[in-house]
Structure formats: structure tokens, C-alpha cells
Design a protein around this motif. Structure first.
Motif, mmCIF file in Angstrom:
data_model
loop_
_atom_site.group_PDB
_atom_site.id
_atom_site.type_symbol
_atom_site.label_atom_id
_atom_site.label_comp_id
_atom_site.label_asym_id
_atom_site.label_seq_id
_atom_site.Cartn_x
_atom_site.Cartn_y
_atom_site.Cartn_z
ATOM 1 N N PHE A 100 -14.365 -0.970 6.346
ATOM 2 C CA PHE A 100 -13.168 -0.925 5.509
ATOM 3 C C PHE A 100 -13.569 -0.519 4.095
ATOM 4 O O PHE A 100 -14.585 -0.958 3.562
ATOM 5 C CB PHE A 100 -12.490 -2.294 5.476
ATOM 6 C CG PHE A 100 -11.330 -2.363 4.515
ATOM 7 C CD1 PHE A 100 -10.098 -1.809 4.853
ATOM 8 C CD2 PHE A 100 -11.472 -2.966 3.272
ATOM 9 C CE1 PHE A 100 -9.036 -1.857 3.965
ATOM 10 C CE2 PHE A 100 -10.415 -3.024 2.382
ATOM 11 C CZ PHE A 100 -9.188 -2.464 2.730
ATOM 12 N N LEU A 112 -7.578 -3.612 11.942
ATOM 13 C CA LEU A 112 -8.903 -4.217 11.870
ATOM 14 C C LEU A 112 -9.029 -5.424 12.788
ATOM 15 O O LEU A 112 -10.099 -5.661 13.358
ATOM 16 C CB LEU A 112 -9.215 -4.604 10.426
ATOM 17 C CG LEU A 112 -9.444 -3.415 9.485
ATOM 18 C CD1 LEU A 112 -9.363 -3.852 8.033
ATOM 19 C CD2 LEU A 112 -10.796 -2.762 9.772
ATOM 20 N N PRO A 149 -12.485 -4.581 14.824
ATOM 21 C CA PRO A 149 -13.167 -4.787 13.540
ATOM 22 C C PRO A 149 -14.055 -3.631 13.112
ATOM 23 O O PRO A 149 -14.387 -3.511 11.926
ATOM 24 C CB PRO A 149 -14.000 -6.058 13.791
ATOM 25 C CG PRO A 149 -13.284 -6.758 14.894
ATOM 26 C CD PRO A 149 -12.739 -5.662 15.771
ATOM 27 N N TYR A 198 -15.481 -6.553 8.935
ATOM 28 C CA TYR A 198 -14.801 -5.295 8.632
ATOM 29 C C TYR A 198 -15.679 -4.425 7.734
ATOM 30 O O TYR A 198 -15.322 -4.048 6.621
ATOM 31 C CB TYR A 198 -13.466 -5.584 7.935
ATOM 32 C CG TYR A 198 -12.524 -6.471 8.724
ATOM 33 C CD1 TYR A 198 -12.599 -6.572 10.105
ATOM 34 C CD2 TYR A 198 -11.539 -7.226 8.087
ATOM 35 C CE1 TYR A 198 -11.738 -7.392 10.840
ATOM 36 C CE2 TYR A 198 -10.663 -8.040 8.795
ATOM 37 C CZ TYR A 198 -10.774 -8.123 10.167
ATOM 38 O OH TYR A 198 -9.916 -8.934 10.872
ATOM 39 N N ILE A 223 -9.096 -9.403 3.961
ATOM 40 C CA ILE A 223 -9.723 -8.246 4.614
ATOM 41 C C ILE A 223 -11.064 -7.938 3.962
ATOM 42 O O ILE A 223 -12.089 -7.768 4.640
ATOM 43 C CB ILE A 223 -8.792 -7.024 4.551
ATOM 44 C CG1 ILE A 223 -7.571 -7.224 5.451
ATOM 45 C CG2 ILE A 223 -9.546 -5.751 4.953
ATOM 46 C CD1 ILE A 223 -6.525 -6.133 5.305
#
Length: 528
Positions: A232, A27, A31, A229, A223
Motif C-alpha cells: 500500500f 486489502l 493483503p 499491507y 491501513i
């Protein structure tokens, strides 16, 4: 039941230190990458002051319920040597770094050539020099404290950079063993620790209310809280049932089962990384049966799950007649270590890593006051006989018949039962006796009387080598880049890939391997 469908570029099974480090690396490099992180367990409450108060007052640890239960229905030990599962791993967000001691030691150069030097076990297909720059980065990431000058006298491996943080000083209660080692000309040093962030030294380090000890759960928090991100996804309480391979050389999906909702989830992806430890990594491959992989993905040669190793735990307990200085163990982790016998000269018989027990000498002053003990009674307890213990990890060599396989039941978080078949090497008793004699000689030099000396029952702490790394598919499960032999898009990144276990804790080495894998995936785009 209908399955929800999801698609990702990278699917990582396991939220321990390996899985989270790989996810973080991917990431940070891009990203916009779509990354799925899959975890079978639930969130452990961390940095919770109320939980800490309960632990201090009652001894009930907030993560006790995340360990394997010590009952036959949970796991099975079927070999000649009983294998203990209790407290050897933690099943939840952040994996075993949520309960680890924070010991962050590098392997030594000779540890990568175990078979060449001893005729036992296996060599690594990479060297210490290959991993050294990733060790440097891992120490920064984990916040490791230590002392580079300990490399004098072969205490620690040679290094080009200093530790990121200063070492914890030796505690006063280390003195008898330090003086004994000096008289015997045995080198010693500070244990590198990944627990210096915001440390307030409360002395109750098994549960830290400040977040001073590194855990992968904190990286995962970073994260999830990063708005960049946006692709994710974290799958909580979702054991991976199996991987699906549409071709002999390619995995295309993972079948998950949400224990919270009861729903099945099919997650499709381009790249798959199994980061589930030395038990669950081979078990996932074994149960991923297809027409093209009748024995499980990557298991054509019946090597998946074999060569299981751990760390035999040796200890010598002793007592000094008095404690005139009122020494008490100040920290809930050891500060004194010796890698003097973690050396090439000792490797053929199993290298020995020594450290002082983290819990002795111990007089619980608060408890005695609560119980209404008088000043005179407390004085006698603090200045009376002083008990302490020298402990050690002994290097274990892998043999083919020691293995992990799938049991018949499921544990309480929905993972298949773990079955371990484990036996000692024929000369283990003789070799361990020589190591206990080394330890006893050091303890006797303090003037103390030994009251116990033995090898504890085999626990699963630091389990490794069940999907070991090597150059040839005839002798290993993954290649030097951790890719499963014969597959283009499947990697294993856990203790399972270690060809040998050395004498010290594996977490820093696993972290270095994880950084190396993330770089490889970024550089190659995951292609062959």
C-alpha cells in the motif's frame, strides 16, 4: 522535469470515505494487493488535545484552513443562483468526513425511483433492496447509533437488522418541538449518528479530542499501520493532474504533482477509481483530454459535470418568552429529527427532512463567568427568552444546465478552480414556501413567536449527480457498477454518481456504494 514512475494494481484518487473504504476492502481481501491512494490535501491534526483547548478557548478550528476560501480567486459561481463554497467540503486526508456532523441516514425505497414517481430528475439503476445489505455493513463500519423502532410511522426506512449502537437520547431542549409534533400527529425519531465511539459528550463536537466521531482518516491510519499491507502507498499532497488513456477503452496512468516536492509523478496501474467528490471527480475527467477523448475521458456526450444538485437549507427561528427550566443545548449535534414529510406523498414537490438546530437554545455560561457577570445576570440570561430553530433539507431535482466545470486558476492546494453554473427550478420559490409553511405550523404549535423564516443561500453541502449513474451512456456517465461507460478499467465512486439526492445526508449511502464497489472489484478481479 523528469517524472518518477510507480506501478500499482489499483489506483484510487481521493482519501475520503469512498476511497478509503474501497482501499480497505481490497486489502482485506488480499493483503498483498498493490494499492495507491492519492490525496491532494494534507493531514488534519486529529485527537489533538492542545488543538481542542485552542478551539474551546478561541473558537479557531484546526481544520478551518482546509475549506474552500470565500474569495473569487478560489472558485467561481456564475449562475443565476449564487453558490457558496465555504465549509461545504474539506480538502485533506480523510476528506469531508473530518468535518461532517456524523449524520448517517439511509435513503428510502422511493428515493431510488425519483423520476418514475415525479417526472423530475433521474431514477437509480439499482434499488434500495440492492443496497440494503451494504447499508447494514456501512452502519457497522461507521459505528452508527440509532433506534430501529423509529421505523414505526415511516420515520426511517424498513430494516431487517437493528442499529449497531443505541441512539443518543433526546435532549431536554427538544421537548417543545416533540410535544408540538405529537399534538399535530407528526412522526419523529432519533437522528442516526456515526459518533458513538468513546464519546464523552463534551459539547464541542466540531472538533473531538477523543476520536468519537467517525472519519475516514482513522480507517486510513489503520491501513497504514497494518504490516501486512506492505504494497500500500499513500501519496500525500499530490493533486492528480489528469488520467492518461492509451486506448479508447482503457486508462493506463495518472499524472500527479507533488506540491511538497514540486515533482511530477507518473503512476501506472491496472484499475483506476475516482473517489474525489462531486466537484473534483468530473473536473478530473474533463481535464483528462486525449486524442481519443477530446472532451475529456468519459465525456463524449458532454454529460460529465452536469445535473449538479445540493440540499436547499430551510430554517424557521422562533423565541419562547421564558426558559423556566434553564434548558440549554447539551450536545453540539441534533438528536431530534422527523422524516414525516420525507415521504412518497411529498416527493413530487421535494421531500422535506426536519431536525432541530444543534446550537440553540444556547447560553455560554463559561463565557459569562469569564466576563465577570453576576449570578443575577447569569440567572436572567438562563431563564429569559428561549430562542430555538427548526431546520430542514429539501430535496432538489437535477436539471441538465446546472453544472461543474474547470475554472481558470488553482486553489491553494493545487487543484484547478471550480466553476459552478447553477440556477433554481422555475417553481422552486413556490415549492419551498409550502415547506416553510409546514415548518412554521410546527413551530407555532410550541407557542413560540417566529422571528425568521427563509431559505439560506445555496451551499455546496451534499453536492451530487455530476457523474450520475444509469443504464445508458446516452443519459449517464457511469453504469450500475460505477464503471465509466466505454472504459474497461475506470470507476467513479463519490456523490457524483448519485442520480438523485433524496432529502437526507448522502454519506451513509456513499459508504454503502463503496462497499458494493469493493465487493465487485474483488469478485470480478476488476474485469468486465
Amino acid at each position: 522535469m523528469a517524472k518518477a514512475k510507480h506501478e500499482f494494481e489499483y489506483i484510487i484518487i481521493g482519501s475520503g470515505v469512498a476511497g478509503v473504504i474501497v482501499a480497505k476492502g481490497l486489502l482485506e481481501a488480499n493483503p498483498n494487493s498493490s494499492v495507491a491512494l492519492v490525496e491532494a490535501g494534507k493531514r488534519v491534526p486529529l485527537e489533538d488535545r492542545r488543538k481542542w483547548w485552542d478551539f474551546v478557548s478561541t473558537g479557531v478550528n484546526p481544520y478551518d484552513d482546509y475549506h474552500d476560501l470565500p474569495i473569487e480567486s478560489e472558485n467561481q459561481s456564475v449562475g443565476k443562483e449564487p453558490w457558496t463554497f465555504r465549509e461545504s467540503r474539506l480538502m485533506g486526508r480523510g476528506g469531508s468526513t473530518v468535518h461532517w456532523g456524523g449524520w448517517a441516514l439511509r435513503f428510502k425505497e422511493e428515493d431510488f425511483d425519483t423520476c418514475s414517481r415525479t417526472g423530475r430528475g433521474a431514477d437509480w439503476p439499482i434499488s434500495y433492496r440492492d443496497l440494503e445489505p451494504f447499508y447494514d455493513r456501512a452502519e457497522v463500519l461507521l459505528g452508527v447509533s440509532g433506534q430501529a423502532s423509529d421505523s414505526v410511522g415511516n420515520v426511517v426506512p424498513p430494516r431487517k437488522s437493528d442499529f449497531p449502537l443505541d441512539p443518543f437520547p433526546f435532549v431536554e431542549a427538544d421537548r417543545p418541538l416533540i410535544h408540538a409534533m405529537e399534538r399535530l400527529d407528526i412522526s419523529y425519531g432519533h437522528i442516526p449518528m456515526a459518533r458513538f465511539r468513546k464519546c464523552m459528550t463534551t459539547g464541542t463536537c466540531r472538533y473531538c479530542p477523543f476520536g468519537a466521531r467517525f472519519t475516514a482518516a482513522y480507517l486510513l491510519d489503520e491501513i497504514e499501520s497494518n504490516p501486512e499491507y506492505r504494497n500500500f502507498r499513500y501519496f500525500d499532497r499530490s493533486p492528480c493532474e489528469r488520467l492518461l488513456a492509451d486506448k479508447k477503452d482503457r486508462v493506463h496512468a495518472a499524472d500527479l504533482h507533488s506540491t511538497e516536492s514540486g515533482k511530477n509523478i507518473k503512476v501506472e496501474g491496472t484499475h483506476f477509481i475516482i473517489a474525489s467528490g462531486a466537484y473534483e471527480s468530473p473536473k478530473l475527467l474533463q481535464r483528462s483530454i486525449t486524442k481519443k477523448w477530446p472532451n475529456g475521458i468519459g465525456n463524449d456526450r458532454d454529460l460529465v459535470g452536469r445535473f449538479l444538485i445540493s440540499h436547499p437549507f430551510l430554517h424557521v427561528r422562533a423565541v419562547l418568552p421564558s426558559n423556566a427550566n434553564r434548558w440549554n443545548q447539551e450536545l453540539d449535534f441534533p438528536t431530534l429529527m422527523s422524516r414525516h414529510f420525507d415521504s412518497p406523498e411529498e416527493q413530487a414537490n421535494g421531500k422535506l427532512f426536519l431536525f432541530k438546530d444543534r446550537s440553540r437554545p444556547k447560553v455560554d455560561l463559561a463565557r459569562m463567568m469569564i466576563e465577570g457577570k453576576t449570578r443575577a445576570q447569569i440567572e436572567r440570561a438562563t431563564m429569559g427568552p428561549m430562542e430555538f430553530e427548526l431546520q430542514g433539507f429539501m430535496e432538489e431535482f437535477s436539471i441538465v444546465d446546472n453544472r461543474v466545470s474547470i475554472g481558470t486558476n488553482r486553489n491553494r492546494i493545487g487543484l484547478p478552480q471550480t466553476k459552478v453554473n447553477f440556477s433554481r427550478e422555475s417553481d422552486f420559490a413556490e415549492r419551498s414556501a409550502t415547506r416553510l409553511e409546514i415548518m412554521s405550523r410546527i413551530v407555532k404549535e410550541t407557542g413560540a413567536k417566529i422571528i425568521r423564516s427563509d431559505v439560506r443561500s445555496q451551499r455546496g453541502d451534499h453536492s451530487a449527480a455530476t457523474c450520475r449513474m444509469g443504464a445508458s451512456p446516452a443519459t449517464s456517465v457511469v453504469d450500475p457498477d460505477l464503471r465509466v461507460h466505454g472504459l474497461n478499467n475506470l470507476w467513479v465512486c463519490s456523490n457524483a454518481v448519485f442520480p438523485s439526492g433524496a432529502a437526507v445526508n448522502p454519506t451513509l449511502t456513499l459508504s454503502a456504494l463503496s462497499l458494493r464497489l469493493a465487493d465487485k472489484l474483488i469478485h470480478d478481479g476488476g474485469t468486465a
